[in-house]
Design a protein around this motif. Structure first.
Motif, PDB file in Angstrom:
ATOM      1  N   GLN A  97      -3.618  12.918 -14.972  1.00  0.00           N
ATOM      2  CA  GLN A  97      -3.398  11.847 -14.001  1.00  0.00           C
ATOM      3  C   GLN A  97      -1.956  11.834 -13.509  1.00  0.00           C
ATOM      4  N   GLN A  98      -1.748  11.215 -12.358  1.00  0.00           N
ATOM      5  CA  GLN A  98      -0.402  11.057 -11.832  1.00  0.00           C
ATOM      6  C   GLN A  98       0.250   9.838 -12.475  1.00  0.00           C
ATOM      7  N   GLY A  99       1.557   9.895 -12.634  1.00  0.00           N
ATOM      8  CA  GLY A  99       2.266   8.765 -13.211  1.00  0.00           C
ATOM      9  C   GLY A  99       2.206   7.549 -12.313  1.00  0.00           C
ATOM     10  N   GLY A 100       2.066   6.374 -12.945  1.00  0.00           N
ATOM     11  CA  GLY A 100       2.000   5.129 -12.194  1.00  0.00           C
ATOM     12  C   GLY A 100       3.221   4.252 -12.441  1.00  0.00           C
ATOM     13  N   TYR A 101       3.575   3.435 -11.463  1.00  0.00           N
ATOM     14  CA  TYR A 101       4.668   2.470 -11.576  1.00  0.00           C
ATOM     15  C   TYR A 101       4.058   1.082 -11.661  1.00  0.00           C
ATOM     16  N   TYR A 102       4.317   0.405 -12.776  1.00  0.00           N
ATOM     17  CA  TYR A 102       3.803  -0.934 -13.023  1.00  0.00           C
ATOM     18  C   TYR A 102       4.993  -1.881 -13.117  1.00  0.00           C
ATOM     19  N   CYS A 103       4.844  -3.094 -12.622  1.00  0.00           N
ATOM     20  CA  CYS A 103       5.990  -3.995 -12.644  1.00  0.00           C
ATOM     21  C   CYS A 103       5.549  -5.442 -12.714  1.00  0.00           C
ATOM     22  N   THR A 104       6.444  -6.279 -13.237  1.00  0.00           N
ATOM     23  CA  THR A 104       6.340  -7.720 -13.081  1.00  0.00           C
ATOM     24  C   THR A 104       7.271  -8.114 -11.939  1.00  0.00           C
ATOM     25  N   GLY A 105       7.048  -9.298 -11.407  1.00  0.00           N
ATOM     26  CA  GLY A 105       7.974  -9.787 -10.383  1.00  0.00           C
ATOM     27  C   GLY A 105       7.883  -9.019  -9.080  1.00  0.00           C
ATOM     28  N   GLN A 106       9.038  -8.710  -8.512  1.00  0.00           N
ATOM     29  CA  GLN A 106       9.127  -8.125  -7.182  1.00  0.00           C
ATOM     30  C   GLN A 106       8.544  -6.717  -7.136  1.00  0.00           C
ATOM     31  N   VAL A 107       7.720  -6.452  -6.136  1.00  0.00           N
ATOM     32  CA  VAL A 107       7.150  -5.121  -5.945  1.00  0.00           C
ATOM     33  C   VAL A 107       8.184  -4.250  -5.242  1.00  0.00           C
ATOM     34  N   PRO A 108       8.023  -2.921  -5.282  1.00  0.00           N
ATOM     35  CA  PRO A 108       9.051  -2.031  -4.710  1.00  0.00           C
ATOM     36  C   PRO A 108       9.226  -2.207  -3.204  1.00  0.00           C
ATOM     37  N   SER A 109      10.474  -2.149  -2.766  1.00  0.00           N
ATOM     38  CA  SER A 109      10.759  -2.086  -1.334  1.00  0.00           C
ATOM     39  C   SER A 109      10.318  -0.725  -0.815  1.00  0.00           C
ATOM     40  N   ALA A 110      10.334  -0.571   0.505  1.00  0.00           N
ATOM     41  CA  ALA A 110       9.940   0.711   1.092  1.00  0.00           C
ATOM     42  C   ALA A 110      10.858   1.824   0.613  1.00  0.00           C
ATOM     43  N   ALA A 111      12.169   1.544   0.538  1.00  0.00           N
ATOM     44  CA  ALA A 111      13.123   2.560   0.093  1.00  0.00           C
ATOM     45  C   ALA A 111      12.875   2.940  -1.359  1.00  0.00           C
ATOM     46  N   LEU A 112      12.658   1.934  -2.216  1.00  0.00           N
ATOM     47  CA  LEU A 112      12.418   2.219  -3.626  1.00  0.00           C
ATOM     48  C   LEU A 112      11.088   2.941  -3.818  1.00  0.00           C
ATOM     49  N   ALA A 113      10.057   2.555  -3.049  1.00  0.00           N
ATOM     50  CA  ALA A 113       8.766   3.232  -3.157  1.00  0.00           C
ATOM     51  C   ALA A 113       8.904   4.720  -2.837  1.00  0.00           C
ATOM     52  N   GLY A 114       9.731   5.034  -1.844  1.00  0.00           N
ATOM     53  CA  GLY A 114       9.979   6.432  -1.520  1.00  0.00           C
ATOM     54  C   GLY A 114      10.689   7.153  -2.647  1.00  0.00           C
ATOM     55  N   TYR A 115      11.661   6.483  -3.263  1.00  0.00           N
ATOM     56  CA  TYR A 115      12.377   7.082  -4.397  1.00  0.00           C
ATOM     57  C   TYR A 115      11.423   7.316  -5.555  1.00  0.00           C
ATOM     58  N   LEU A 116      10.569   6.329  -5.843  1.00  0.00           N
ATOM     59  CA  LEU A 116       9.606   6.452  -6.933  1.00  0.00           C
ATOM     60  C   LEU A 116       8.652   7.616  -6.697  1.00  0.00           C
ATOM     61  N   GLU A 117       8.225   7.780  -5.461  1.00  0.00           N
ATOM     62  CA  GLU A 117       7.325   8.891  -5.135  1.00  0.00           C
ATOM     63  C   GLU A 117       7.995  10.224  -5.430  1.00  0.00           C
ATOM     64  N   GLY A 118       9.300  10.313  -5.135  1.00  0.00           N
ATOM     65  CA  GLY A 118      10.037  11.529  -5.452  1.00  0.00           C
ATOM     66  C   GLY A 118      10.141  11.770  -6.942  1.00  0.00           C
ATOM     67  N   CYS A 119      10.020  10.700  -7.725  1.00  0.00           N
ATOM     68  CA  CYS A 119      10.040  10.811  -9.190  1.00  0.00           C
ATOM     69  C   CYS A 119       8.650  11.069  -9.767  1.00  0.00           C
ATOM     70  N   GLY A 120       7.653  11.206  -8.894  1.00  0.00           N
ATOM     71  CA  GLY A 120       6.290  11.433  -9.369  1.00  0.00           C
ATOM     72  C   GLY A 120       5.551  10.170  -9.735  1.00  0.00           C
ATOM     73  N   LEU A 121       6.007   9.020  -9.237  1.00  0.00           N
ATOM     74  CA  LEU A 121       5.393   7.734  -9.574  1.00  0.00           C
ATOM     75  C   LEU A 121       4.770   7.096  -8.339  1.00  0.00           C
ATOM     76  N   VAL A 122       3.555   6.629  -8.497  1.00  0.00           N
ATOM     77  CA  VAL A 122       2.866   5.907  -7.434  1.00  0.00           C
ATOM     78  C   VAL A 122       2.711   4.461  -7.869  1.00  0.00           C
ATOM     79  N   PHE A 123       3.077   3.523  -6.990  1.00  0.00           N
ATOM     80  CA  PHE A 123       2.942   2.105  -7.339  1.00  0.00           C
ATOM     81  C   PHE A 123       1.492   1.794  -7.667  1.00  0.00           C
ATOM     82  N   SER A 124       1.279   1.264  -8.873  1.00  0.00           N
ATOM     83  CA  SER A 124      -0.076   1.009  -9.349  1.00  0.00           C
ATOM     84  C   SER A 124      -0.462  -0.457  -9.248  1.00  0.00           C
TER      85      SER A 124
END
Length: 261
Positions: free
Chosen positions: A228-255
């Motif tokens: 499976q692909q790595g997922g990004y899980y969070c409490t509180g604020q969801v990723p901004s567009a810029a952070l979501a792009g950075y996370l994708e480069g790290c192999g993480l998809v907002f879950s």
């Protein structure tokens, strides 16, 4: 087949993720960010421990990872015993890299740059006593750098004048030649901190040591990595567009966004 779960109060643990993924690119790595209670350096200890245990054990039941990496110095110094009691899998913590910094120093003057909580804890006293008794250790606590690292990954430019102001006590130390980045957020500002402190100061963090420990446990467990692909899980604020792009480069998809305790 399994995965690795990294946890931090925000995005600081991405500095650890970089080392882990480089060493073990075949392993899926999930990331849990407790944005709702960020920054951890300002939380009461009981609140921090209870929240960490609740969030991590809940996600472990869902993802069934092979191990958990608590990629946060503050949480590691407080919550590891409770987490290890609550979980049947290995839990790896992060400690400030005082030992390697002391070994690298030629002048005997080093600094610990960390959160206010980390620099004043008795756990840190013990690390200095055990691994740097021959050194003069300057302690500098800052929550501002934690916020600056979070803002950087969200697309905001680093305020160089503010960074100079935070690091001013270190700039006044002529003999300083090694600085421990004792918060996992701080390597995200490595380039900027290095530019301010200059080339004669070595910046030391725990990322490679954590990757080596992960490797030891991977080999001991003989568990195979999942697909499976790595997922990004969070409490509180969801990723901004810029952070979501950075996370994708790290192999993480907002879950998903999950509820804080």
């Amino acid at each position: 087949m399994s995965s690795i779960l990294l946890f931090d109060s925000g995005v600081g643990g991405l500095s650890i993720l970089e080392h882990v993924r480089e060493a073990f690119p075949q392993w899926p790595v999930h990331y849990l960010a407790d944005n709702a209670r960020f920054p951890y350096g300002e939380l009461e200890e009981e609140n921090l421990i209870h929240g960490c245990v609740h969030l991590i054990t809940t996600l472990v039941r869902e993802l069934t990872p092979a191990m958990v990496v608590v990629a946060c110095n503050t949480a590691s110094t407080l919550a590891l015993p409770a987490l290890r009691s609550a979980l049947p899998i290995p839990v790896i913590g992060v400690v400030p890299a005082i030992k390697p910094a002391a070994a690298l120093s030629h002048t005997g003057t080093i600094a610990l740059l960390a959160t206010p909580g980390t620099v004043r804890r008795s756990y840190t006293d013990g690390l200095i006593q055990d691994f740097a008794p021959h050194c003069r250790v300057i302690r500098l606590g800052s929550s501002d750098l934690v916020r600056m690292a979070e803002e950087k990954l969200s697309g905001k430019a680093v305020d160089t004048s503010q960074l100079h102001k935070v690091l001013a006590p270190l700039l006044a130390e002529a003999e300083l030649d090694a600085v421990v980045l004792g918060c996992t957020h701080f390597p995200l500002l490595r380039d900027e901190i290095g530019q301010v402190l200059g080339p004669k100061v070595r910046l030391v963090d725990s990322g490679s040591a954590i990757a080596r420990r992960v490797g030891t446990l991977v080999n001991e467990s003989r568990v195979l990595p999942g697909k499976q692909q790595g997922g990004y899980y969070c409490t509180g604020q969801v990723p901004s567009a810029a952070l979501a792009g950075y996370l994708e480069g790290c192999g993480l998809v907002f879950s998903t966004r999950i509820a804080a305790s």
